[in-house]
Structure formats: C-alpha cells, structure tokens
Write a protein that holds these residues in place. Structure first.
Motif, PDB file in Angstrom:
ATOM      1  N   ALA A  31       0.267  -0.830   0.388  1.00 12.43           N
ATOM      2  CA  ALA A  31       0.293   0.108  -0.164  1.00 12.43           C
ATOM      3  C   ALA A  31       0.557   1.278   0.019  1.00 12.43           C
ATOM      4  CB  ALA A  31      -1.065  -0.270   1.364  1.00 12.43           C
ATOM      5  N   VAL A  32       1.959   1.088   0.698  1.00 15.22           N
ATOM      6  CA  VAL A  32       2.923   2.430   1.102  1.00 15.22           C
ATOM      7  C   VAL A  32       3.835   2.778   0.046  1.00 15.22           C
ATOM      8  CG1 VAL A  32       4.797   3.405   1.715  1.00 15.22           C
ATOM      9  CG2 VAL A  32       3.272   2.231   3.215  1.00 15.22           C
ATOM     10  N   SER A  33       4.189   1.710  -1.463  1.00 19.00           N
ATOM     11  CA  SER A  33       4.715   2.334  -2.294  1.00 19.00           C
ATOM     12  C   SER A  33       3.873   1.874  -3.613  1.00 19.00           C
ATOM     13  CB  SER A  33       5.314  -0.069  -2.493  1.00 19.00           C
ATOM     14  OG  SER A  33       4.793  -0.484  -2.430  1.00 19.00           O
ATOM     15  N   ALA A  34       2.497   1.610  -3.458  1.00 23.34           N
ATOM     16  CA  ALA A  34       1.664   2.030  -4.365  1.00 23.34           C
ATOM     17  C   ALA A  34       0.904   3.825  -4.672  1.00 23.34           C
ATOM     18  CB  ALA A  34      -0.318   0.796  -4.124  1.00 23.34           C
ATOM     19  N   LEU A  35       0.922   3.862  -3.038  1.00 25.78           N
ATOM     20  CA  LEU A  35       1.319   5.247  -2.600  1.00 25.78           C
ATOM     21  C   LEU A  35       2.140   6.360  -3.696  1.00 25.78           C
ATOM     22  CD1 LEU A  35      -0.715   7.906  -1.621  1.00 25.78           C
ATOM     23  CD2 LEU A  35       0.047   7.120   0.791  1.00 25.78           C
ATOM     24  N   GLY A  36       3.547   5.782  -3.486  1.00 30.10           N
ATOM     25  CA  GLY A  36       4.456   6.462  -4.008  1.00 30.10           C
ATOM     26  C   GLY A  36       4.079   6.504  -5.453  1.00 30.10           C
ATOM     27  N   ASP A  37       3.921   5.334  -5.721  1.00 29.99           N
ATOM     28  CA  ASP A  37       3.811   5.422  -7.590  1.00 29.99           C
ATOM     29  C   ASP A  37       3.053   6.589  -7.546  1.00 29.99           C
ATOM     30  OD1 ASP A  37       5.765   4.048  -8.774  1.00 29.99           O
ATOM     31  OD2 ASP A  37       4.660   1.786  -8.997  1.00 29.99           O
ATOM     32  N   GLY A  38       1.405   6.979  -7.043  1.00 25.88           N
ATOM     33  CA  GLY A  38       1.194   7.439  -8.059  1.00 25.88           C
ATOM     34  C   GLY A  38       1.329   8.187  -7.423  1.00 25.88           C
ATOM     35  N   MET A  39       2.162   9.198  -6.845  1.00 26.34           N
ATOM     36  CA  MET A  39       2.773  10.059  -6.651  1.00 26.34           C
ATOM     37  C   MET A  39       3.906  10.703  -6.996  1.00 26.34           C
ATOM     38  SD  MET A  39       2.977  11.096  -2.585  1.00 26.34           S
ATOM     39  CE  MET A  39       4.360  10.302  -2.496  1.00 26.34           C
ATOM     40  N   ALA A  40       4.339   9.476  -7.878  1.00 31.38           N
ATOM     41  CA  ALA A  40       5.157   9.748  -8.465  1.00 31.38           C
ATOM     42  C   ALA A  40       4.333   9.455 -10.256  1.00 31.38           C
ATOM     43  CB  ALA A  40       5.709   8.722  -8.774  1.00 31.38           C
ATOM     44  N   VAL A  41       4.023   9.225 -10.717  1.00 34.91           N
ATOM     45  CA  VAL A  41       2.673   9.911 -11.746  1.00 34.91           C
ATOM     46  C   VAL A  41       2.704  11.531 -12.107  1.00 34.91           C
ATOM     47  CG1 VAL A  41       0.639  10.048 -13.453  1.00 34.91           C
ATOM     48  CG2 VAL A  41       1.878   7.430 -12.040  1.00 34.91           C
ATOM     49  N   VAL A  42       2.744  11.963 -11.517  1.00 31.71           N
ATOM     50  CA  VAL A  42       2.788  13.486 -11.440  1.00 31.71           C
ATOM     51  C   VAL A  42       4.086  14.182 -11.221  1.00 31.71           C
ATOM     52  CG1 VAL A  42       2.151  15.758 -10.739  1.00 31.71           C
ATOM     53  CG2 VAL A  42       0.298  14.250 -10.212  1.00 31.71           C
ATOM     54  N   ALA A  43       5.031  13.626 -10.564  1.00 33.01           N
ATOM     55  CA  ALA A  43       6.079  13.941 -10.067  1.00 33.01           C
ATOM     56  C   ALA A  43       7.282  13.914 -11.001  1.00 33.01           C
ATOM     57  CB  ALA A  43       6.803  13.675  -9.016  1.00 33.01           C
ATOM     58  N   VAL A  44       7.006  12.921 -12.226  1.00 28.82           N
ATOM     59  CA  VAL A  44       8.183  12.584 -13.008  1.00 28.82           C
ATOM     60  C   VAL A  44       7.855  12.711 -14.616  1.00 28.82           C
ATOM     61  CG1 VAL A  44       8.565  10.345 -15.194  1.00 28.82           C
ATOM     62  CG2 VAL A  44       8.115   9.552 -12.551  1.00 28.82           C
ATOM     63  N   THR A  45       6.536  13.674 -14.849  1.00 24.30           N
ATOM     64  CA  THR A  45       6.581  15.034 -15.537  1.00 24.30           C
ATOM     65  C   THR A  45       6.820  15.771 -15.175  1.00 24.30           C
ATOM     66  OG1 THR A  45       4.011  15.270 -14.994  1.00 24.30           O
ATOM     67  CG2 THR A  45       4.352  13.375 -16.718  1.00 24.30           C
ATOM     68  N   TRP A  46       6.549  16.179 -14.090  1.00 23.19           N
ATOM     69  CA  TRP A  46       7.076  17.762 -13.262  1.00 23.19           C
ATOM     70  C   TRP A  46       8.299  18.079 -13.459  1.00 23.19           C
ATOM     71  CZ3 TRP A  46       2.382  20.842 -13.817  1.00 23.19           C
ATOM     72  CH2 TRP A  46       2.295  21.619 -13.650  1.00 23.19           C
ATOM     73  N   LEU A  47       8.767  17.090 -12.869  1.00 21.13           N
ATOM     74  CA  LEU A  47      10.196  17.034 -13.079  1.00 21.13           C
ATOM     75  C   LEU A  47      11.167  17.572 -14.460  1.00 21.13           C
ATOM     76  CD1 LEU A  47      13.262  17.473 -11.291  1.00 21.13           C
ATOM     77  CD2 LEU A  47      12.986  14.729 -11.181  1.00 21.13           C
ATOM     78  N   ALA A  48      10.599  16.410 -15.234  1.00 19.78           N
ATOM     79  CA  ALA A  48      10.929  16.671 -16.388  1.00 19.78           C
ATOM     80  C   ALA A  48      10.696  18.451 -16.928  1.00 19.78           C
ATOM     81  CB  ALA A  48      10.062  15.376 -17.595  1.00 19.78           C
ATOM     82  N   ILE A  49       9.452  18.579 -16.882  1.00 18.55           N
ATOM     83  CA  ILE A  49       9.377  19.621 -17.301  1.00 18.55           C
ATOM     84  C   ILE A  49      10.352  20.543 -16.721  1.00 18.55           C
ATOM     85  CG2 ILE A  49       7.935  21.849 -17.190  1.00 18.55           C
ATOM     86  CD1 ILE A  49       5.521  19.669 -17.130  1.00 18.55           C
ATOM     87  N   GLN A  50      10.639  20.895 -15.735  1.00 17.72           N
ATOM     88  CA  GLN A  50      12.098  21.635 -15.156  1.00 17.72           C
ATOM     89  C   GLN A  50      13.192  20.889 -15.603  1.00 17.72           C
ATOM     90  OE1 GLN A  50      11.682  21.379 -10.899  1.00 17.72           O
ATOM     91  NE2 GLN A  50      10.099  21.950 -10.426  1.00 17.72           N
ATOM     92  N   LEU A  51      13.763  20.116 -16.170  1.00 12.90           N
ATOM     93  CA  LEU A  51      14.930  19.791 -16.715  1.00 12.90           C
ATOM     94  C   LEU A  51      15.372  19.857 -18.427  1.00 12.90           C
ATOM     95  CD1 LEU A  51      15.812  16.325 -14.481  1.00 12.90           C
ATOM     96  CD2 LEU A  51      16.248  18.634 -13.952  1.00 12.90           C
ATOM     97  N   ALA A  52      13.785  19.629 -19.332  1.00 16.32           N
ATOM     98  CA  ALA A  52      13.998  20.142 -20.599  1.00 16.32           C
ATOM     99  C   ALA A  52      14.134  20.801 -20.960  1.00 16.32           C
ATOM    100  CB  ALA A  52      12.676  19.270 -20.882  1.00 16.32           C
ATOM    101  N   PRO A  53      14.840  21.137 -21.672  1.00 14.50           N
ATOM    102  CA  PRO A  53      15.414  22.693 -23.129  1.00 14.50           C
ATOM    103  C   PRO A  53      13.595  23.416 -23.551  1.00 14.50           C
ATOM    104  CG  PRO A  53      16.477  21.222 -23.476  1.00 14.50           C
ATOM    105  CD  PRO A  53      15.815  20.198 -22.772  1.00 14.50           C
ATOM    106  N   HIS A  54      13.934  24.635 -22.778  1.00 12.25           N
ATOM    107  CA  HIS A  54      12.125  25.198 -22.902  1.00 12.25           C
ATOM    108  C   HIS A  54      11.648  24.686 -23.853  1.00 12.25           C
ATOM    109  CE1 HIS A  54       8.448  27.590 -22.020  1.00 12.25           C
ATOM    110  NE2 HIS A  54       8.777  27.688 -23.394  1.00 12.25           N
ATOM    111  N   GLY A  55      11.672  24.795 -25.774  1.00  8.64           N
ATOM    112  CA  GLY A  55      11.194  23.939 -26.685  1.00  8.64           C
ATOM    113  C   GLY A  55      11.153  22.761 -26.388  1.00  8.64           C
ATOM    114  N   GLN A  56      11.532  21.937 -26.057  1.00  2.86           N
ATOM    115  CA  GLN A  56      11.765  20.474 -25.726  1.00  2.86           C
ATOM    116  C   GLN A  56      11.246  19.258 -24.983  1.00  2.86           C
ATOM    117  OE1 GLN A  56      15.701  18.756 -26.948  1.00  2.86           O
ATOM    118  NE2 GLN A  56      16.333  20.409 -28.647  1.00  2.86           N
ATOM    119  N   ARG A  57       9.675  20.488 -24.053  1.00  5.38           N
ATOM    120  CA  ARG A  57       9.715  19.914 -23.107  1.00  5.38           C
ATOM    121  C   ARG A  57       8.626  18.608 -23.491  1.00  5.38           C
ATOM    122  NH1 ARG A  57       7.274  25.097 -18.939  1.00  5.38           N
ATOM    123  NH2 ARG A  57      10.151  25.341 -18.742  1.00  5.38           N
TER     124      ARG A  57
END
Length: 426
Positions: A31-57
């Motif tokens: 249950a704890v790890s599933a909750l972590g994965d549920g949060m990661a769905v948002v975090a993975v994309t949001w961190l990609a937005i922060q790290l990627a070059p603006h025109g290649q997000r």
C-alpha cells in the motif's frame, strides 16, 4: 442462524487474504509503495518539465514517461535466465530494491548538481527494468501461499490498493511539489520502495535459490509456455487488443473536451476522477466474482466496457457520459484480477513468474502503441469518432473472443467439459 452481516468480516471473500499470516505482513508495504507510485505519476512529468529545454518539453515528457514503464519489456528477456524459477517474494523484492536505488539516485544527483534530463531518463529506465518481474512476483506469491479459490479476491486486493493510490497519489503529489519540488516527491517514492524491499526481506521466510536447470533455462521460456497453451495465448491476445484499443482514448479525450465540448482541463480531470472512483469500486467488487466462470466473466468485461464507452463516442450530454465513464472504470477494474486468476490456475507456480513476466512485457507495450495510433486517428476522423471507433472495436473484440470460446467449448467432448467445470470450481 447468524446473518452474513453478523458474520462480517469473516464472511467476506477478502478475509482469508487480509488475515493470512504472511500476506498481512506484506500488504502494508504494498500500500505504501503504491501510494508512492501514484505520486510519481505527477512528479515524473513535472521534473521532466523543469529539466528539459524549453522548446523540447513535450518530447522529453513523453520520453520520461516511456522510460518509467517500457524498459520492463526488455528486462523480461534480458534477465529471463537469471530470474526464472525464483520465488514470488524474491522477484518482487529485487524489483523493489532496484526501484528504490535508481529513484534515490535522482535526488542525490540533484544535490550534487549533476542531474540533467539525459541522466534523469537513464535513471528512470533503470528503475523500470525489473518491473514486469516484480509484478509477476506479487501474483506468484499469491499463488504460492493461497489456495486457488482465494486467488481472485487476493488479486482484487492488489487492484484495490492500486486504485486507491491512483486517486489519492496525484493530488498529494501536487501538494508536495508545491511545498518541496518534484525531485523530493521522487525521493519519497524511492523511500516507499525501500520500505517494501525491507518488508519482503524480513516479513517473509527465506526461500531457496532456483535450481541450476532453471537458471540456465531460455530467456524467453515464459513466451514459449504461452505460445504452446491455446488458452493462455487467447487470453494474452484478448488483453493485448483490449489495452491497445483503449490507448487512443488518452489522445481523443483531451481534444474531445476542448474542441467538441469547449470545456477546460478541469472537466477532463473530473472525467478521469470519475473513472478512478469507478475503478476503485470495481476493484472492491472483483473479489465477489469468484463463483462466476472466470473466462466468460473476463470476456464479458471487455464487451461491457465497450458498451459503457459508447455514450462518449455518441456525443451524449456530459450528465450522461460522465456517469457512463465512471461505469466504464468500474467494469475495467476487475479485468486484471480475473485475467491474473486465469493465469494462476492455468500455470504451475514454477512456470508462473516467467509466464506472468512475459505477459506483462507484451501488455506494457499495448497502451503506448494504442496511444501512438491515437494521434493520426484523431487527426484523420476527429476526437469523438475516435472514441466511438474505440468503443465499437472493443465490443467487437469481446464478441469475437466470446464466439471463439463458445466454439472451442462446443468442440470438447462432454467428459472434457465435465473435467473443466470440476477444475474451475476447485
């Protein structure tokens, strides 16, 4: 004579699962790890937005999400000889260790000032290498410790945990991202997998290593078992078609909301929330389906899901299509539980990990491939017609599968049918 209500919770099909001396130690970690994965769905994309070059997000978001799932298909083959024949707890535990280590490296690289979008994608891909084996390990563990009659309720418990996490995880991630940033949400996800790995290590008894024969077996042994078993091959084909035909919905739905309904992203979120809530209810219901014929139920789910999706494609008002989408989520949820139960009862526990890993390796490609089809399909015929096409194609797929199942059943001798029914009722 006491009523069912008076005997609850012991009368529940889930009681043998949650009260099992081994499983009750593992379920909190899951249950704890599933909750972590549920949060990661948002975090993975949001961190990609922060790290990627603006025109290649957009490109890097797609690459990051693919890296978080698709490498598990390669891991199924690459690690086939090493992992075939291992116990369910070993497979799930090793997947948790790899995920915890690779994900923890992301915040460490951030602290060291060396986290780039390229390194980020590499670490996400590394975390996913054993995902198919880890999933196979969880369902194998169920087959190892529970009798066949409890497999479906146990599968449903796993589905319920995942459904709850998909509802609670994303909004919780949004709060934590606003407070600390996405990299630390991924750190939390890594910590949840570390906790799960410790659970598998200390909560379950140690099991022996695989034999030399199993270690030297073919890397594609699981695929071979499925290929030579018509029932499993047909089930895999049904699942592959089902998930593939749902893939274009992820492209069509946002465009349908904006272009056809002229609404905002808020309405899209409401649709997905309704689907998730329906899925959670469906997971809770799944355990009560254990007295129904599993194969017919699994095929029926496909047909019913397609029917529930028809209102979206027919352009009915939101007041009708929204509850229909929630109903679709309710119908969708038991599919994984029933299909896994069919694998569990059709395969020995020695072969089951490799077979489930092979099944997972193929299915993990189905939705992304369907989503890729969604782009040109929406461009060619429009969003609402794409939704209608998906719904009718899913109904057709289920009816074809049902027709094949009926013809095979009719071709059996009465004695064969009797044996099948006795086996199914065990």
């Amino acid at each position: 004579m006491p009523s069912d209500a008076a005997r609850f919770p012991r009368s529940s099909p889930y009681w043998p699962v949650v009260s099992h001396p081994l499983l009750r130690r593992v379920l909190p970690g899951l249950a704890v790890s599933a909750l972590g994965d549920g949060m990661a769905v948002v975090a993975v994309t949001w961190l990609a937005i922060q790290l990627a070059p603006h025109g290649q997000r957009g490109t890097w978001i797609a690459v990051a999400m693919a890296a978080y799932t698709l490498p598990s298909a390669a891991g199924t083959v690459v690690f086939g000889r090493l992992l075939r024949g291992r116990s369910g707890a070993q497979l799930a535990g090793w997947d948790a260790i790899l995920r915890a280590s690779a994900l923890a490296a992301i915040p460490l690289a951030h602290l060291a000032g060396v986290l780039t979008i390229g390194l980020y994608v590499i670490l996400l891909a590394a975390s996913a290498l054993l995902h198919s084996w880890g999933s196979a390990g969880r369902f194998t563990l169920i087959a190892e410790v529970l009798p066949e009659r409890h497999h479906l309720p146990a599968n449903a418990v796993l589905g319920t945990i995942g459904g709850f996490a998909t509802i609670v995880g994303p909004p919780l991630a949004g709060i934590l991202i606003g407070w600390a940033g996405p990299v630390w949400v991924i750190a939390v996800d890594a910590a949840t997998f570390a906790a799960l790995a410790l659970t598998y290590r200390f909560a379950l008894p140690a099991t022996g290593r695989a034999t030399g024969h199993e270690r030297g077996a073919s890397r594609t042994a699981g695929f071979a078992v499925i290929r030579h078993n018509p029932a499993l091959l047909g089930l895999l084909a049904l699942s592959l078609g089902f998930f593939f035909l749902f893939g274009p919905v992820y492209v069509a739905m946002p465009i349908h909301i904006t272009d056809d309904l002229h609404a905002s992203a808020t309405l899209l979120g409401v649709y997905y929330t309704a689907f998730g809530v329906g899925g959670l209810v469906g997971s809770l219901v799944a355990g009560h389906l254990r007295h129904l014929p599993l194969r017919a139920t699994t095929i029926g789910i496909v047909v019913a899901f397609g029917v529930a999706m028809l209102p979206l494609g027919l352009g009915v008002p939101v007041g009708l299509s929204l509850p229909a989408f929630a109903l679709a989520g309710l119908i969708w949820a038991p599919y994984m539980s029933t299909s896994m139960a069919l694998f569990q009862r059709s395969t020995s526990t020695v072969q089951l990990p490799a077979v489930l890993a092979a099944n997972g390796a193929i299915l993990v490609l189905a939705v992304p491939l369907g989503t890729m089809l969604g782009g040109p399909l929406v461009g060619a015929i429009g969003a609402r017609p794409t939704l209608l096409f998906c719904a009718t194609a899913i109904v057709t797929l289920g009816l074809i599968a049902g027709g094949i199942a009926i013809s095979r059943r009719s071709a059996r001798s009465p004695g064969d049918s009797a044996v099948t029914e006795i086996s199914a009722s065990r």
